[in-house]
Each structure stands twice: as C-alpha cells, then as structure tokens.
Write a protein that holds these residues in place. Structure first.
Motif, PDB file in Angstrom:
ATOM      1  N   GLY A 120      11.533  15.927  -5.023  1.00 32.13           N
ATOM      2  CA  GLY A 120      10.853  14.788  -4.438  1.00 32.13           C
ATOM      3  C   GLY A 120       9.661  14.007  -5.117  1.00 32.13           C
ATOM      4  N   THR A 121       8.844  13.132  -4.658  1.00 33.61           N
ATOM      5  CA  THR A 121       7.802  12.700  -5.301  1.00 33.61           C
ATOM      6  C   THR A 121       6.513  12.982  -5.080  1.00 33.61           C
ATOM      7  OG1 THR A 121       7.977  10.994  -3.729  1.00 33.61           O
ATOM      8  CG2 THR A 121       9.585  10.353  -5.369  1.00 33.61           C
ATOM      9  N   ASP A 122       6.341  14.249  -4.839  1.00 34.61           N
ATOM     10  CA  ASP A 122       4.875  14.306  -4.756  1.00 34.61           C
ATOM     11  C   ASP A 122       4.345  14.813  -5.908  1.00 34.61           C
ATOM     12  OD1 ASP A 122       2.643  15.575  -3.105  1.00 34.61           O
ATOM     13  OD2 ASP A 122       2.881  17.335  -4.197  1.00 34.61           O
ATOM     14  N   TRP A 123       3.485  14.203  -6.299  1.00 38.85           N
ATOM     15  CA  TRP A 123       3.130  14.088  -7.990  1.00 38.85           C
ATOM     16  C   TRP A 123       2.175  15.657  -8.410  1.00 38.85           C
ATOM     17  CZ3 TRP A 123       4.325  12.258 -11.981  1.00 38.85           C
ATOM     18  CH2 TRP A 123       3.511  12.132 -13.109  1.00 38.85           C
ATOM     19  N   ASP A 161       1.750  10.065   0.096  1.00 34.06           N
ATOM     20  CA  ASP A 161       0.902  11.246   0.156  1.00 34.06           C
ATOM     21  C   ASP A 161       0.088  10.770   1.554  1.00 34.06           C
ATOM     22  OD1 ASP A 161       2.312  12.655  -1.756  1.00 34.06           O
ATOM     23  OD2 ASP A 161       0.381  12.091  -3.200  1.00 34.06           O
ATOM     24  N   GLU A 162      -0.630   9.703   1.374  1.00 34.42           N
ATOM     25  CA  GLU A 162      -1.382   9.346   2.491  1.00 34.42           C
ATOM     26  C   GLU A 162      -0.738   9.264   3.861  1.00 34.42           C
ATOM     27  OE1 GLU A 162      -3.711   5.156   2.766  1.00 34.42           O
ATOM     28  OE2 GLU A 162      -3.872   5.890   0.756  1.00 34.42           O
ATOM     29  N   MET A 163       0.509   8.691   3.894  1.00 38.12           N
ATOM     30  CA  MET A 163       1.153   8.657   5.082  1.00 38.12           C
ATOM     31  C   MET A 163       1.533  10.145   5.749  1.00 38.12           C
ATOM     32  SD  MET A 163       4.554   8.869   6.893  1.00 38.12           S
ATOM     33  CE  MET A 163       5.222   9.424   5.710  1.00 38.12           C
ATOM     34  N   MET A 164       1.938  11.045   4.951  1.00 39.64           N
ATOM     35  CA  MET A 164       2.139  12.389   5.198  1.00 39.64           C
ATOM     36  C   MET A 164       0.633  13.112   5.623  1.00 39.64           C
ATOM     37  SD  MET A 164       5.504  12.796   4.734  1.00 39.64           S
ATOM     38  CE  MET A 164       5.604  14.557   4.983  1.00 39.64           C
ATOM     39  N   LYS A 165      -0.508  12.663   5.086  1.00 38.79           N
ATOM     40  CA  LYS A 165      -1.499  13.308   5.546  1.00 38.79           C
ATOM     41  C   LYS A 165      -1.881  12.861   6.962  1.00 38.79           C
ATOM     42  CE  LYS A 165      -3.270  14.345   0.926  1.00 38.79           C
ATOM     43  NZ  LYS A 165      -4.318  13.715  -0.104  1.00 38.79           N
TER      44      LYS A 165
END
Length: 116
Positions: A93-96, A21-25
């Motif tokens: 996917g894995t986005d919580w 998530d951090e990487m995508m942001k």
C-alpha cells in the motif's frame, strides 16, 4: 470526506500519503479499526487522491502517475529498482514508513545474497 480535504489540489504523493495516514489515525481515535476501513476500500491513498482530483473534474488516470512518482521516490531513497518499488506499493500500500522499512529490508537481503 470533502469537509476534511485541503482546499488545494496536489499531485505530491507524500502530501496525499500524509492525509491518508492522518485519516487512519483519526479513525483509530474514534475506535474504527483499520481492518474495517480496508473492508470498504482497497487503498485509502487512492480514495483520497481521487476525491481531491474529482473536485476539479480531473481524470482518475492521474492516480497511476502519482503512484509511479511515489514508487520512483521509494526506489531512489531506498536504493532499489523501480520495479521492486512498484511491487512493494502493490503489496503493502502507500504507508511511507512501511514502504521504507520493507525496501531497506529488501536492499539488505540483496546485499547478503550477493556476499554469499
């Protein structure tokens, strides 16, 4: 990527998911759309997980175990079956946050169907 990974290895799917998530942001802040990233990789989670574990020479099969743990946690927290959680992981996917939203929707839909 290696410069930005934490020094510790982890099998915690939530920690890896948080990194994804951090990487995508970070990519979004740099003007890189998510669609461009997904053209290159199927799963940001999988890439980060694999990168963290290959530094120590571990096997890629460990990714399945981590995804199974994530599915089990989703099933437990949302009150759905392990199979349903696994299907959501494959589809979403894995986005919580997205996983939880879909799992709660699925649980609510099942409840409505049982009432009918």
């Amino acid at each position: 990527m290696a410069e930005h990974l934490p020094n510790a290895m982890t099998d915690d799917p939530m920690a890896v998911s948080d990194l994804a998530d951090e990487m995508m942001k970070g990519a979004e802040r740099e003007g890189i759309p998510a669609s461009e990233i997904h053209e290159e990789v199927d799963s940001v989670f999988g890439v980060i997980f694999e990168a963290m574990h290959h530094r120590e020479g571990s096997l890629p099969e460990a990714e399945k175990a981590v995804l199974d743990q994530l599915a089990a946690r989703l099933a437990r927290e949302a009150g759905i079956s392990d199979d349903q959680a696994g299907e959501l992981l494959k589809r979403i996917g894995t986005d919580w946050d997205s996983l939880l939203n879909e799992a709660h929707f699925l649980k609510e839909l099942e409840g409505r169907l049982e009432q009918e």
